[in-house]
Motif scaffolding. Sequence first.
Motif, PDB file in Angstrom:
ATOM      1  N   PRO A   1       0.809  -1.231   0.000  1.00 33.96           N
ATOM      2  CA  PRO A   1       0.000   0.000   0.000  1.00 33.96           C
ATOM      3  C   PRO A   1       0.836   1.272   0.000  1.00 33.96           C
ATOM      4  O   PRO A   1       0.423   2.291  -0.563  1.00 33.96           O
ATOM      5  CB  PRO A   1      -0.819  -0.129   1.290  1.00 33.96           C
ATOM      6  CG  PRO A   1      -0.842  -1.592   1.585  1.00 33.96           C
ATOM      7  CD  PRO A   1       0.466  -2.126   1.107  1.00 33.96           C
ATOM      8  N   GLY A   2       2.022   1.225   0.626  1.00 36.94           N
ATOM      9  CA  GLY A   2       2.887   2.400   0.690  1.00 36.94           C
ATOM     10  C   GLY A   2       4.063   2.355  -0.254  1.00 36.94           C
ATOM     11  O   GLY A   2       4.982   3.161  -0.156  1.00 36.94           O
ATOM     12  N   GLY A   3       4.054   1.394  -1.192  1.00 38.59           N
ATOM     13  CA  GLY A   3       5.125   1.281  -2.163  1.00 38.59           C
ATOM     14  C   GLY A   3       6.347   0.548  -1.643  1.00 38.59           C
ATOM     15  O   GLY A   3       6.480   0.280  -0.444  1.00 38.59           O
ATOM     16  N   GLU A   4       7.243   0.204  -2.572  1.00 38.74           N
ATOM     17  CA  GLU A   4       8.482  -0.515  -2.229  1.00 38.74           C
ATOM     18  C   GLU A   4       9.589  -0.087  -3.177  1.00 38.74           C
ATOM     19  O   GLU A   4       9.386   0.023  -4.385  1.00 38.74           O
ATOM     20  CB  GLU A   4       8.265  -2.026  -2.337  1.00 38.74           C
ATOM     21  CG  GLU A   4       9.499  -2.846  -1.984  1.00 38.74           C
ATOM     22  CD  GLU A   4       9.249  -4.338  -2.069  1.00 38.74           C
ATOM     23  OE1 GLU A   4       9.831  -5.081  -1.254  1.00 38.74           O
ATOM     24  OE2 GLU A   4       8.464  -4.762  -2.946  1.00 38.74           O
TER      25      GLU A   4
ATOM     26  N   PRO B   1       2.818   2.899  -4.651  1.00 41.53           N
ATOM     27  CA  PRO B   1       1.773   2.523  -3.697  1.00 41.53           C
ATOM     28  C   PRO B   1       0.616   1.801  -4.393  1.00 41.53           C
ATOM     29  O   PRO B   1       0.179   2.203  -5.473  1.00 41.53           O
ATOM     30  CB  PRO B   1       1.332   3.867  -3.115  1.00 41.53           C
ATOM     31  CG  PRO B   1       2.549   4.722  -3.213  1.00 41.53           C
ATOM     32  CD  PRO B   1       3.196   4.323  -4.508  1.00 41.53           C
ATOM     33  N   GLY B   2       0.172   0.712  -3.762  1.00 44.02           N
ATOM     34  CA  GLY B   2      -0.930  -0.068  -4.299  1.00 44.02           C
ATOM     35  C   GLY B   2      -0.515  -1.180  -5.228  1.00 44.02           C
ATOM     36  O   GLY B   2      -1.349  -1.992  -5.636  1.00 44.02           O
ATOM     37  N   SER B   3       0.773  -1.273  -5.573  1.00 48.38           N
ATOM     38  CA  SER B   3       1.241  -2.319  -6.482  1.00 48.38           C
ATOM     39  C   SER B   3       1.346  -3.654  -5.736  1.00 48.38           C
ATOM     40  O   SER B   3       1.363  -3.719  -4.510  1.00 48.38           O
ATOM     41  CB  SER B   3       2.590  -1.942  -7.079  1.00 48.38           C
ATOM     42  OG  SER B   3       3.557  -1.741  -6.062  1.00 48.38           O
ATOM     43  N   SER B   4       1.422  -4.736  -6.514  1.00 47.47           N
ATOM     44  CA  SER B   4       1.570  -6.071  -5.938  1.00 47.47           C
ATOM     45  C   SER B   4       2.584  -6.854  -6.756  1.00 47.47           C
ATOM     46  O   SER B   4       2.841  -6.536  -7.922  1.00 47.47           O
ATOM     47  CB  SER B   4       0.226  -6.804  -5.925  1.00 47.47           C
ATOM     48  OG  SER B   4      -0.272  -6.967  -7.243  1.00 47.47           O
TER      49      SER B   4
ATOM     50  N   ARG C   1       5.187   8.667  -1.401  1.00 46.00           N
ATOM     51  CA  ARG C   1       4.043   9.558  -1.255  1.00 46.00           C
ATOM     52  C   ARG C   1       2.875   9.019  -2.071  1.00 46.00           C
ATOM     53  O   ARG C   1       3.073   8.431  -3.138  1.00 46.00           O
ATOM     54  CB  ARG C   1       4.443  10.981  -1.659  1.00 46.00           C
ATOM     55  CG  ARG C   1       5.397  11.576  -0.616  1.00 46.00           C
ATOM     56  CD  ARG C   1       6.216  12.738  -1.095  1.00 46.00           C
ATOM     57  NE  ARG C   1       7.067  13.227  -0.012  1.00 46.00           N
ATOM     58  CZ  ARG C   1       8.250  12.725   0.319  1.00 46.00           C
ATOM     59  NH1 ARG C   1       8.737  11.696  -0.348  1.00 46.00           N
ATOM     60  NH2 ARG C   1       8.948  13.222   1.323  1.00 46.00           N
ATOM     61  N   PRO C   2       1.633   9.215  -1.583  1.00 43.90           N
ATOM     62  CA  PRO C   2       0.472   8.570  -2.216  1.00 43.90           C
ATOM     63  C   PRO C   2       0.287   8.887  -3.690  1.00 43.90           C
ATOM     64  O   PRO C   2      -0.306   8.084  -4.419  1.00 43.90           O
ATOM     65  CB  PRO C   2      -0.702   9.103  -1.383  1.00 43.90           C
ATOM     66  CG  PRO C   2      -0.110   9.479  -0.064  1.00 43.90           C
ATOM     67  CD  PRO C   2       1.271   9.966  -0.369  1.00 43.90           C
ATOM     68  N   HIS C   3       0.801  10.029  -4.156  1.00 38.27           N
ATOM     69  CA  HIS C   3       0.564  10.409  -5.547  1.00 38.27           C
ATOM     70  C   HIS C   3       1.440   9.652  -6.537  1.00 38.27           C
ATOM     71  O   HIS C   3       1.211   9.732  -7.750  1.00 38.27           O
ATOM     72  CB  HIS C   3       0.788  11.921  -5.733  1.00 38.27           C
ATOM     73  CG  HIS C   3       2.215  12.335  -5.523  1.00 38.27           C
ATOM     74  ND1 HIS C   3       2.674  12.791  -4.304  1.00 38.27           N
ATOM     75  CD2 HIS C   3       3.285  12.345  -6.363  1.00 38.27           C
ATOM     76  CE1 HIS C   3       3.969  13.076  -4.418  1.00 38.27           C
ATOM     77  NE2 HIS C   3       4.361  12.812  -5.644  1.00 38.27           N
TER      78      HIS C   3
ATOM     79  N   ARG D   1      13.231  15.137   2.611  1.00 33.32           N
ATOM     80  CA  ARG D   1      12.444  14.882   3.808  1.00 33.32           C
ATOM     81  C   ARG D   1      11.938  13.443   3.808  1.00 33.32           C
ATOM     82  O   ARG D   1      11.339  12.994   2.825  1.00 33.32           O
ATOM     83  CB  ARG D   1      11.266  15.859   3.887  1.00 33.32           C
ATOM     84  CG  ARG D   1      11.702  17.321   3.954  1.00 33.32           C
ATOM     85  CD  ARG D   1      10.528  18.250   4.178  1.00 33.32           C
ATOM     86  NE  ARG D   1       9.551  18.189   3.103  1.00 33.32           N
ATOM     87  CZ  ARG D   1       9.645  18.864   1.966  1.00 33.32           C
ATOM     88  NH1 ARG D   1      10.712  19.615   1.735  1.00 33.32           N
ATOM     89  NH2 ARG D   1       8.709  18.781   1.035  1.00 33.32           N
ATOM     90  N   PRO D   2      12.133  12.687   4.895  1.00 31.69           N
ATOM     91  CA  PRO D   2      11.634  11.311   4.956  1.00 31.69           C
ATOM     92  C   PRO D   2      10.127  11.257   4.784  1.00 31.69           C
ATOM     93  O   PRO D   2       9.400  12.108   5.279  1.00 31.69           O
ATOM     94  CB  PRO D   2      12.055  10.820   6.344  1.00 31.69           C
ATOM     95  CG  PRO D   2      13.150  11.737   6.766  1.00 31.69           C
ATOM     96  CD  PRO D   2      12.833  13.061   6.143  1.00 31.69           C
ATOM     97  N   ALA D   3       9.649  10.225   4.086  1.00 30.21           N
ATOM     98  CA  ALA D   3       8.223  10.024   3.886  1.00 30.21           C
ATOM     99  C   ALA D   3       7.758   8.793   4.646  1.00 30.21           C
ATOM    100  O   ALA D   3       8.548   7.916   4.991  1.00 30.21           O
ATOM    101  CB  ALA D   3       7.915   9.870   2.401  1.00 30.21           C
ATOM    102  N   GLY D   4       6.459   8.691   4.869  1.00 28.36           N
ATOM    103  CA  GLY D   4       5.869   7.479   5.410  1.00 28.36           C
ATOM    104  C   GLY D   4       6.108   7.219   6.874  1.00 28.36           C
ATOM    105  O   GLY D   4       6.145   6.082   7.322  1.00 28.36           O
TER     106      GLY D   4
END
Length: 222
Positions: free
Chosen positions: A61-64, A90-93, A112-114, A214-217
Motif C-alpha cells: 500500500p505504501g510502495g516498495e 503505492p498499491g502495487s503487488s 508519497r500517495p501520488h 524529507r523522509p516520507a511514510g
Amino acid sequence: MLINADFSRPAIVSPRHYQWVASPQGGVERVMLDRVGAEKARATSIVRYAPGSHFPLHRHPGGEEILVLSGTFSEDGMHYPAGWYLRNPPGSSHRPSSPEGAVVFVKLQQMRPHERRAVRIDTRAASSWHGEAGREACPLFSDEAEQTSLRRLAPGEAVFTAPIDGAELLVLAGHVVADGARYERGSWMRLPAGPCPGIAAGTHGTTLYLKVGRPAGLLAEA
C-alpha cells in the motif's frame, strides 16, 4: 517495533553490526536498519534470499523501493541481477523470489500517495550515468521532496557540500570517512536535517546510494 525510529537523530549501521533476523517466509532473512511498525511497517532493510526462496503474491500500500546488491532478484517472471533499481508505487503487488539467491536493499512504505509510475533502471549501463554538478550520477527518482541517485565520488571528495534537509546513504563500493571513522561497503547512514555533514570518500573513491530530502511514510500502520 521501533528500530532507529527517532528521525531527529543520526543512525548508522555498519556490516560488522548486522543482525540477521528470519522473516516470516522461509529462506528469507533481513537486517533491520530502521523500522516503525510490526510486520506491516515503514521499514528500511537489507534482505537476503536463499536460493529458491520466494514470497507469495502480496500488495504494498505504501510502495516498495529495491536496489539489488548481489545475486539475482526475480519478480513476476522478470529477472534483475545486481545493479538493478526497482520502484513499485503505492498499491502495487508482486511475487518476489530468487532462484539463485540474492541480497537486496529494500525500503517499504516510504513513498508519497501520488506516485503511480513503476521504475526499472539498470545502474550498470553507461547510459544511466551522466555528469551532475561535476560528479558522476545515476538518477533514480526525483520529486519536490526527495532526490535519489547513485553517486561516484573521487578519493577525498565530500559527499555533501551544503546543509541538508535530511539524507540517507548506503556505501556500495569503497568506503567513506565520517568523524575520523571508516565505513566500509554495506554501511548505512541516515542523517537528520542540519548543517553540512563532514563525510568524504575514502582513499580509492566510493560509490553510494544517496537519498536527499524529507523522509516520507513516518505514519505507517503497525
